[in-house]
Design a protein around this motif. Structure first.
Motif, PDB file in Angstrom:
ATOM      1  N   GLY A  95      58.147  33.824  75.738  1.00  0.00           N
ATOM      2  CA  GLY A  95      56.762  33.671  74.921  1.00  0.00           C
ATOM      3  C   GLY A  95      56.711  33.061  73.794  1.00  0.00           C
ATOM      4  O   GLY A  95      55.867  33.206  73.081  1.00  0.00           O
ATOM      5  N   VAL A  96      57.843  32.249  73.288  1.00  0.00           N
ATOM      6  CA  VAL A  96      58.038  31.714  71.864  1.00  0.00           C
ATOM      7  C   VAL A  96      56.553  30.667  71.505  1.00  0.00           C
ATOM      8  O   VAL A  96      56.475  30.156  72.568  1.00  0.00           O
ATOM      9  CB  VAL A  96      59.339  30.884  71.667  1.00  0.00           C
TER      10      VAL A  96
ATOM     11  N   GLN B 236      52.379  45.384  68.201  1.00  0.00           N
ATOM     12  CA  GLN B 236      52.623  43.976  68.537  1.00  0.00           C
ATOM     13  C   GLN B 236      52.585  43.640  69.904  1.00  0.00           C
ATOM     14  O   GLN B 236      52.096  42.414  70.002  1.00  0.00           O
ATOM     15  CB  GLN B 236      54.439  43.512  67.775  1.00  0.00           C
ATOM     16  N   THR B 237      52.937  44.134  70.935  1.00  0.00           N
ATOM     17  CA  THR B 237      52.659  43.915  71.826  1.00  0.00           C
ATOM     18  C   THR B 237      51.216  43.829  72.570  1.00  0.00           C
ATOM     19  O   THR B 237      51.066  42.789  73.144  1.00  0.00           O
ATOM     20  CB  THR B 237      53.409  45.125  73.148  1.00  0.00           C
ATOM     21  N   ALA B 238      50.304  44.911  71.968  1.00  0.00           N
ATOM     22  CA  ALA B 238      49.021  44.718  72.241  1.00  0.00           C
ATOM     23  C   ALA B 238      48.415  43.279  71.549  1.00  0.00           C
ATOM     24  O   ALA B 238      47.306  42.370  71.881  1.00  0.00           O
ATOM     25  CB  ALA B 238      48.251  45.774  71.722  1.00  0.00           C
ATOM     26  N   ARG B 239      48.855  43.316  70.436  1.00  0.00           N
ATOM     27  CA  ARG B 239      48.494  41.921  69.583  1.00  0.00           C
ATOM     28  C   ARG B 239      49.026  40.762  70.104  1.00  0.00           C
ATOM     29  O   ARG B 239      48.048  39.682  70.267  1.00  0.00           O
ATOM     30  CB  ARG B 239      49.432  42.042  68.062  1.00  0.00           C
ATOM     31  N   ASN B 240      50.176  40.563  70.704  1.00  0.00           N
ATOM     32  CA  ASN B 240      50.391  39.181  71.717  1.00  0.00           C
ATOM     33  C   ASN B 240      49.791  39.121  72.708  1.00  0.00           C
ATOM     34  O   ASN B 240      49.278  38.148  72.849  1.00  0.00           O
ATOM     35  CB  ASN B 240      51.971  39.605  71.885  1.00  0.00           C
TER      36      ASN B 240
ATOM     37  N   ALA C   8      57.852  32.645  55.821  1.00  0.00           N
ATOM     38  CA  ALA C   8      56.737  32.451  54.866  1.00  0.00           C
ATOM     39  C   ALA C   8      55.440  32.674  55.609  1.00  0.00           C
ATOM     40  O   ALA C   8      54.531  32.909  55.064  1.00  0.00           O
ATOM     41  CB  ALA C   8      57.011  31.133  54.144  1.00  0.00           C
ATOM     42  N   GLU C   9      55.588  32.350  56.984  1.00  0.00           N
ATOM     43  CA  GLU C   9      54.130  32.276  57.726  1.00  0.00           C
ATOM     44  C   GLU C   9      54.054  33.332  58.745  1.00  0.00           C
ATOM     45  O   GLU C   9      53.518  33.360  59.412  1.00  0.00           O
ATOM     46  CB  GLU C   9      53.951  31.133  58.321  1.00  0.00           C
ATOM     47  N   GLY C  10      54.999  34.355  58.421  1.00  0.00           N
ATOM     48  CA  GLY C  10      54.888  35.561  59.444  1.00  0.00           C
ATOM     49  C   GLY C  10      55.558  35.528  60.488  1.00  0.00           C
ATOM     50  O   GLY C  10      55.165  36.256  61.553  1.00  0.00           O
TER      51      GLY C  10
ATOM     52  N   SER D  46      53.490  35.185  70.303  1.00  0.00           N
ATOM     53  CA  SER D  46      54.380  36.135  70.158  1.00  0.00           C
ATOM     54  C   SER D  46      54.825  35.986  68.661  1.00  0.00           C
ATOM     55  O   SER D  46      55.575  36.880  68.602  1.00  0.00           O
ATOM     56  CB  SER D  46      55.409  35.720  70.992  1.00  0.00           C
ATOM     57  N   HIS D  47      54.217  35.156  67.710  1.00  0.00           N
ATOM     58  CA  HIS D  47      54.676  34.961  66.555  1.00  0.00           C
ATOM     59  C   HIS D  47      56.453  34.859  66.344  1.00  0.00           C
ATOM     60  O   HIS D  47      56.714  35.237  65.445  1.00  0.00           O
ATOM     61  CB  HIS D  47      54.180  36.163  65.668  1.00  0.00           C
TER      62      HIS D  47
END
Length: 348
Positions: free
Chosen positions: A134-135, A68-72, A106-108, A78-79
């Motif tokens: 980082g929201v 998740q860190t790399a994805r962000n 519902a949207e992850g 930050s999803h």
């Protein structure tokens, strides 16, 4: 004692799930190849059936987890969505939060919720903390007017929507009920039920939602001695108790109808009245904003403005999702979500 193979293996897969980098290292294939196979695009890139099977078998055995860190860092997302509520103890905000969380899930997305306690300093600190995390968006029920640049970080504005309250001059989109019209309808329903003397207990009278409710009450009932408004600085059960103590200290007859700006205020007012008089007079009409099951237990005629928490949450989430997608609403937009006038325990 050994666990059954199926349960143990499933648990191990969940605990030891591999990232793309780990899968690439252990299978000898590139990260790009792993990504194409896992995303279902192997055929598009002419990845052999043998390679696909090796990767898929490995993932079936070891599991797969997103870093998740790399994805962000890659997506600059930050999803997560932040929600700052005035009081989580208020049933209206608790139900709104539950509905908003369902929209996010519902949207992850993950909803991060905190409370300001109706304190502007705590609210500002909560907003800053959420932005530092980082929201992707912010949902706020403000307890005071906001500085113009309150949602900027590193020169970029964080998507935001206001709920329930809209202070004059705020350019951020607001999702609210029509507080003035709802108060007018509630007051007219109380008078139609036979009330001759009304007392309206209002917590946090500087709150724009309460300002509008007082205006709606006055529009229907006028400002004579039989339509009294009492206020307290905060929206709480203690505030309701304080206002009832003031009313009782004045002496004279009790009002034939008690109208309260929130369930918390109503709770405190009824507790105080019962302690002082041993019972809440069953002939007194009770009116309030927002529904809770305890109202069904009162022997009184109860009239409620039931706000649509789920509808408000859906509208707020649509606004945040649109802003995240680069489609902001026009400045100063206010979206009204209809509420419902409900009669409970009414006697024929």
């Amino acid at each position: 004692m050994l666990a059954a193979d199926g349960a143990g293996t499933q648990h191990e897969r969940q605990v030891m799930a591999k990232t793309i980098s780990e899968i690439a290292e252990e299978t000898g294939y590139s990260r790009t190849t792993i990504t194409m196979v896992l995303s279902g695009r192997a055929s598009e890139y002419r990845i052999s059936a043998r390679t696909q099977k090796i990767i898929q078998d490995y993932v079936a055995e070891h599991g797969y987890t997103i870093n998740q860190t790399a994805r962000n860092l890659k997506t600059r997302r930050s999803h997560t969505v932040g929600f700052v509520a005035p009081q989580i103890a208020n049933p209206f905000f608790a139900r709104f939060m539950a509905s908003l969380e369902a929209c996010c899930r519902a949207e992850g997305l993950v909803l991060i919720t905190t409370s300001s306690g109706e304190d502007p300093a705590l609210e500002a600190r909560a907003l800053q903390s959420l932005m530092e995390r980082g929201v992707d968006g912010l949902v706020l029920a403000p307890c005071a007017p906001r500085p113009a640049a309150a949602t900027r970080k590193r020169g970029r504005r964080t998507p935001m929507v206001l709920v329930d309250r809209h202070y004059p001059g705020d350019s951020v989109e607001a999702i609210t009920s029509d507080h003035r019209e709802n108060a007018r309808l509630l007051t007219e329903a109380v008078m139609a039920s036979g009330a001759e003397r009304m007392a309206f207990f209002c917590g946090h009278p500087d709150n724009p939602a309460i300002v509008e409710r007082i205006a709606g009450f006055r529009e229907a009932a006028g400002d004579g001695e039989n339509a009294r408004v009492l206020t307290a600085d905060d929206d709480s059960a203690a505030a309701g108790e304080t206002m009832m103590q003031v009313l009782l200290a004045d002496g004279g007859e009790l009002p034939t109808a008690l109208v309260c700006s929130s369930l918390l205020v109503l709770e405190g007012a009824l507790q105080c009245l019962k302690q002082a008089r041993s019972v809440v007079p069953p002939e007194m009409i009770i009116a309030t904003f927002d529904y809770d099951g305890f109202l069904e237990l009162l022997p009184n005629t109860v009239i409620v403005i039931r706000q649509d928490e789920a509808g408000l949450a859906r509208a707020a989430f649509r606004s945040i999702a649109a802003q995240i997608g680069g489609r902001p609403a026009a400045e100063g937009t206010r979206t009204i979500v209809d509420a419902e006038l409900v009669h409970l325990n009414a006697t024929a």
